[in-house]
Motif scaffolding. Structure first.
Motif, PDB file in Angstrom:
ATOM      1  N   GLY A  38      -6.433  -6.187   8.295  1.00 20.76           N
ATOM      2  CA  GLY A  38      -7.681  -6.842   7.929  1.00 20.76           C
ATOM      3  C   GLY A  38      -8.298  -6.456   6.599  1.00 20.76           C
ATOM      4  O   GLY A  38      -9.330  -7.011   6.216  1.00 20.76           O
ATOM      5  N   LEU A  39      -7.723  -5.494   5.861  1.00 22.69           N
ATOM      6  CA  LEU A  39      -8.234  -5.184   4.525  1.00 22.69           C
ATOM      7  C   LEU A  39      -8.004  -6.412   3.645  1.00 22.69           C
ATOM      8  O   LEU A  39      -6.869  -6.844   3.468  1.00 22.69           O
ATOM      9  N   GLU A  40      -9.083  -6.987   3.105  1.00 21.48           N
ATOM     10  CA  GLU A  40      -8.993  -8.301   2.460  1.00 21.48           C
ATOM     11  C   GLU A  40      -8.534  -8.219   1.004  1.00 21.48           C
ATOM     12  O   GLU A  40      -9.290  -8.469   0.069  1.00 21.48           O
ATOM     13  N   ALA A  41      -7.276  -7.885   0.815  1.00 17.66           N
ATOM     14  CA  ALA A  41      -6.685  -7.819  -0.519  1.00 17.66           C
ATOM     15  C   ALA A  41      -6.554  -9.216  -1.106  1.00 17.66           C
ATOM     16  O   ALA A  41      -6.123 -10.138  -0.408  1.00 17.66           O
ATOM     17  N   SER A  42      -6.908  -9.360  -2.378  1.00 17.23           N
ATOM     18  CA  SER A  42      -6.616 -10.607  -3.099  1.00 17.23           C
ATOM     19  C   SER A  42      -5.176 -10.568  -3.594  1.00 17.23           C
ATOM     20  O   SER A  42      -4.462 -11.568  -3.579  1.00 17.23           O
ATOM     21  N   VAL A  43      -4.772  -9.369  -4.060  1.00 14.47           N
ATOM     22  CA  VAL A  43      -3.398  -9.145  -4.502  1.00 14.47           C
ATOM     23  C   VAL A  43      -2.941  -7.795  -3.972  1.00 14.47           C
ATOM     24  O   VAL A  43      -3.753  -6.916  -3.690  1.00 14.47           O
ATOM     25  N   VAL A  44      -1.618  -7.641  -3.848  1.00  9.12           N
ATOM     26  CA  VAL A  44      -1.045  -6.335  -3.533  1.00  9.12           C
ATOM     27  C   VAL A  44      -0.100  -5.967  -4.666  1.00  9.12           C
ATOM     28  O   VAL A  44       0.632  -6.812  -5.176  1.00  9.12           O
ATOM     29  N   THR A  45      -0.147  -4.707  -5.087  1.00 10.25           N
ATOM     30  CA  THR A  45       0.755  -4.186  -6.112  1.00 10.25           C
ATOM     31  C   THR A  45       1.387  -2.934  -5.515  1.00 10.25           C
ATOM     32  O   THR A  45       0.777  -1.881  -5.507  1.00 10.25           O
ATOM     33  N   MET A  46       2.592  -3.080  -5.002  1.00 10.06           N
ATOM     34  CA  MET A  46       3.226  -2.017  -4.218  1.00 10.06           C
ATOM     35  C   MET A  46       4.372  -1.363  -4.994  1.00 10.06           C
ATOM     36  O   MET A  46       4.674  -1.759  -6.111  1.00 10.06           O
ATOM     37  N   ASN A  47       5.002  -0.361  -4.387  1.00 10.95           N
ATOM     38  CA  ASN A  47       6.114   0.278  -5.094  1.00 10.95           C
ATOM     39  C   ASN A  47       7.464  -0.009  -4.453  1.00 10.95           C
ATOM     40  O   ASN A  47       8.457   0.616  -4.802  1.00 10.95           O
ATOM     41  N   GLN A  48       7.502  -0.960  -3.529  1.00  7.47           N
ATOM     42  CA  GLN A  48       8.806  -1.375  -2.995  1.00  7.47           C
ATOM     43  C   GLN A  48       8.677  -2.748  -2.362  1.00  7.47           C
ATOM     44  O   GLN A  48       7.644  -3.093  -1.779  1.00  7.47           O
ATOM     45  N   ALA A  49       9.744  -3.520  -2.470  1.00  9.28           N
ATOM     46  CA  ALA A  49       9.761  -4.881  -1.931  1.00  9.28           C
ATOM     47  C   ALA A  49       9.570  -4.889  -0.421  1.00  9.28           C
ATOM     48  O   ALA A  49       8.999  -5.825   0.142  1.00  9.28           O
ATOM     49  N   ASN A  50      10.032  -3.848   0.211  1.00  3.30           N
ATOM     50  CA  ASN A  50       9.958  -3.763   1.668  1.00  3.30           C
ATOM     51  C   ASN A  50       8.543  -3.944   2.200  1.00  3.30           C
ATOM     52  O   ASN A  50       8.318  -4.586   3.221  1.00  3.30           O
ATOM     53  N   ASP A  51       7.563  -3.357   1.493  1.00  6.31           N
ATOM     54  CA  ASP A  51       6.173  -3.451   1.957  1.00  6.31           C
ATOM     55  C   ASP A  51       5.638  -4.871   1.840  1.00  6.31           C
ATOM     56  O   ASP A  51       4.848  -5.320   2.673  1.00  6.31           O
ATOM     57  N   ILE A  52       6.075  -5.598   0.802  1.00  7.52           N
ATOM     58  CA  ILE A  52       5.610  -6.986   0.669  1.00  7.52           C
ATOM     59  C   ILE A  52       6.379  -7.891   1.621  1.00  7.52           C
ATOM     60  O   ILE A  52       5.823  -8.850   2.174  1.00  7.52           O
ATOM     61  N   ASP A  53       7.653  -7.582   1.873  1.00  6.97           N
ATOM     62  CA  ASP A  53       8.402  -8.324   2.901  1.00  6.97           C
ATOM     63  C   ASP A  53       7.712  -8.193   4.259  1.00  6.97           C
ATOM     64  O   ASP A  53       7.647  -9.156   5.034  1.00  6.97           O
ATOM     65  N   PHE A  54       7.211  -7.008   4.543  1.00 11.35           N
ATOM     66  CA  PHE A  54       6.469  -6.762   5.791  1.00 11.35           C
ATOM     67  C   PHE A  54       5.249  -7.684   5.864  1.00 11.35           C
ATOM     68  O   PHE A  54       4.981  -8.304   6.904  1.00 11.35           O
ATOM     69  N   LEU A  55       4.534  -7.820   4.748  1.00 11.28           N
ATOM     70  CA  LEU A  55       3.363  -8.708   4.708  1.00 11.28           C
ATOM     71  C   LEU A  55       3.781 -10.170   4.869  1.00 11.28           C
ATOM     72  O   LEU A  55       3.095 -10.956   5.515  1.00 11.28           O
ATOM     73  N   ALA A  56       4.934 -10.525   4.288  1.00 10.76           N
ATOM     74  CA  ALA A  56       5.450 -11.897   4.422  1.00 10.76           C
ATOM     75  C   ALA A  56       5.821 -12.178   5.883  1.00 10.76           C
ATOM     76  O   ALA A  56       5.533 -13.263   6.416  1.00 10.76           O
ATOM     77  N   ASP A  57       6.445 -11.195   6.541  1.00  4.65           N
ATOM     78  CA  ASP A  57       6.823 -11.355   7.956  1.00  4.65           C
ATOM     79  C   ASP A  57       5.595 -11.562   8.844  1.00  4.65           C
ATOM     80  O   ASP A  57       5.669 -12.219   9.885  1.00  4.65           O
ATOM     81  N   GLN A  58       4.470 -10.991   8.411  1.00  7.17           N
ATOM     82  CA  GLN A  58       3.219 -11.119   9.176  1.00  7.17           C
ATOM     83  C   GLN A  58       2.423 -12.368   8.775  1.00  7.17           C
ATOM     84  O   GLN A  58       1.322 -12.594   9.268  1.00  7.17           O
ATOM     85  N   GLY A  59       2.978 -13.159   7.833  1.00  6.24           N
ATOM     86  CA  GLY A  59       2.302 -14.391   7.408  1.00  6.24           C
ATOM     87  C   GLY A  59       1.139 -14.164   6.465  1.00  6.24           C
ATOM     88  O   GLY A  59       0.316 -15.056   6.255  1.00  6.24           O
ATOM     89  N   VAL A  60       1.055 -12.977   5.857  1.00  6.66           N
ATOM     90  CA  VAL A  60      -0.065 -12.644   4.973  1.00  6.66           C
ATOM     91  C   VAL A  60       0.212 -13.088   3.538  1.00  6.66           C
ATOM     92  O   VAL A  60      -0.684 -13.519   2.819  1.00  6.66           O
ATOM     93  N   VAL A  61       1.488 -12.952   3.102  1.00  2.16           N
ATOM     94  CA  VAL A  61       1.878 -13.470   1.786  1.00  2.16           C
ATOM     95  C   VAL A  61       3.010 -14.478   1.986  1.00  2.16           C
ATOM     96  O   VAL A  61       3.620 -14.534   3.064  1.00  2.16           O
ATOM     97  N   ALA A  62       3.294 -15.243   0.938  1.00  2.00           N
ATOM     98  CA  ALA A  62       4.320 -16.296   1.036  1.00  2.00           C
ATOM     99  C   ALA A  62       5.711 -15.698   1.217  1.00  2.00           C
ATOM    100  O   ALA A  62       6.021 -14.642   0.678  1.00  2.00           O
ATOM    101  N   ALA A  63       6.536 -16.397   1.978  1.00  2.00           N
ATOM    102  CA  ALA A  63       7.910 -15.931   2.218  1.00  2.00           C
ATOM    103  C   ALA A  63       8.697 -15.836   0.905  1.00  2.00           C
ATOM    104  O   ALA A  63       9.562 -14.974   0.758  1.00  2.00           O
ATOM    105  N   ASP A  64       8.381 -16.710  -0.059  1.00  2.00           N
ATOM    106  CA  ASP A  64       9.110 -16.699  -1.338  1.00  2.00           C
ATOM    107  C   ASP A  64       8.355 -15.928  -2.424  1.00  2.00           C
ATOM    108  O   ASP A  64       8.468 -16.199  -3.617  1.00  2.00           O
TER     109      ASP A  64
END
Length: 324
Positions: A69-95
């Motif tokens: 629920g932390l309302e990030a506008s953008v995420v800037t992470m240090n590995q693709a895995n963390d953004i893939d996790f967000l994509a799997d949860q429907g928070v960011v786009a799959a592509d």
């Protein structure tokens, strides 16, 4: 102004729009300089006053906070895995990785060592980290991208020399036997090593060791192993939040600014390896040549690495349990 792990860069009272960049542990200084530069550029080109707020912590922990629920506008992470996790949860786009250049990673780094002045333990490469009695500071690979990259760099160092999976497992097991404390993120590990004075060597991102050198001067030295891992820092717009708040245009422009020459120059000044050839040439003295291998090359991609090594019951859990 500090608000827990979130700090604000411009007074919200005067802003038309506010963005929240949820990022990993060791980019605080980078975004303290990026944010005002973007704010000024946006004001100049659009006339709109914008605020950029910032949240930092262990990369994987931050990703979970966004899902929770932390309302990030953008995420800037240090590995693709963390953004893939967000994509799997429907928070960011799959592509998400195709929405910006270079697999949506505007800069990259690698894992190197910080040792105490004079390098008293004579640490030169990965093999030295398993010497009996040596104390190695690495953050927890379960919560920190920094720790995960350190673990994979160590494992990969064996494979790249022609070693077997069993030999790599044995090596990493010996390495973590030498880790006296598992901090939650990279910045905590730096504090443990530099201020609490625990450990003989800190394994961390290249940019972090250079920042420590800048802050503490001659108390520490940087050691480059002959090879290490390519650590890309991917970014994504959090679709769910930006569409709800009608700030997609601003959030996208913020991430695009990281690719601009102005953004790339700031990135290189903070010892993160830029994508721009101009910035790379200008700051070449900051970046020692090093042989890098990728997560794809050695581990078959982040999803495979996560499943095999870091999911519950994976290799790291087995190694850690065997030491208790």
């Amino acid at each position: 102004m500090l608000l827990g792990s979130i700090f604000m860069v411009a007074p919200a009272a005067h802003a038309d729009t506010a963005l929240l960049n949820v990022s990993y542990d060791v980019t605080r200084e980078l975004f303290k300089e990026i944010n005002p530069a973007f704010i000024a550029e946006w004001k100049k080109t659009t006339g709109e006053t914008i605020t950029v707020n910032q949240s930092h912590g262990g990369s994987s922990k931050q990703a979970r906070s966004v899902v929770d629920g932390l309302e990030a506008s953008v995420v800037t992470m240090n590995q693709a895995n963390d953004i893939d996790f967000l994509a799997d949860q429907g928070v960011v786009a799959a592509d998400w990785a195709k929405r910006f250049p270079n697999n949506a990673a505007p800069f990259y780094s690698t894992m190197v060592y910080l040792v105490r002045k004079g390098n008293p333990k004579k640490i030169a490469g990965w093999d030295d980290l398993i010497k009996p009695g040596l104390k190695v500071i690495i953050p927890n690979p379960k919560t920190s991208g920094n720790g995960r990259y350190s673990y994979l760099a160590a494992w990969g160092s064996v494979i790249k020399k022609g070693g077997t999976e069993a030999q790599a497992r044995d090596f990493v097991s010996k390495l973590f036997k030498n880790v006296p404390v598992l901090d939650g993120g990279g910045r905590g590990a730096t504090t443990t090593f530099t201020q609490r004075e625990i450990g003989d060597v800190l394994v961390t991102f290249e940019n972090e060791v250079q920042l420590v050198r800048n802050e503490f001067g001659d108390n520490f030295e940087v050691v480059y192993p002959s090879s290490s891992i390519l650590a890309e820092s991917p970014v994504a717009v959090v679709d769910k939040v930006v569409d709800k708040k009608n700030i997609r245009k601003q959030a996208t422009a913020y991430l695009q600014f990281l690719y601009s020459e102005a953004g790339q120059d700031i990135i290189a000044k903070h010892f993160l390896r830029p994508r721009s050839a101009i910035a790379a040439k200008k700051h070449a003295a900051s970046f020692k040549p090093i042989t890098l291998f990728t997560v794809d090359e050695v581990f078959g991609g982040w999803k495979n690495a996560q499943k095999k090594h870091f999911d519950d019951g994976g290799e790291f859990d087995k190694i850690f349990q065997s030491h208790r």
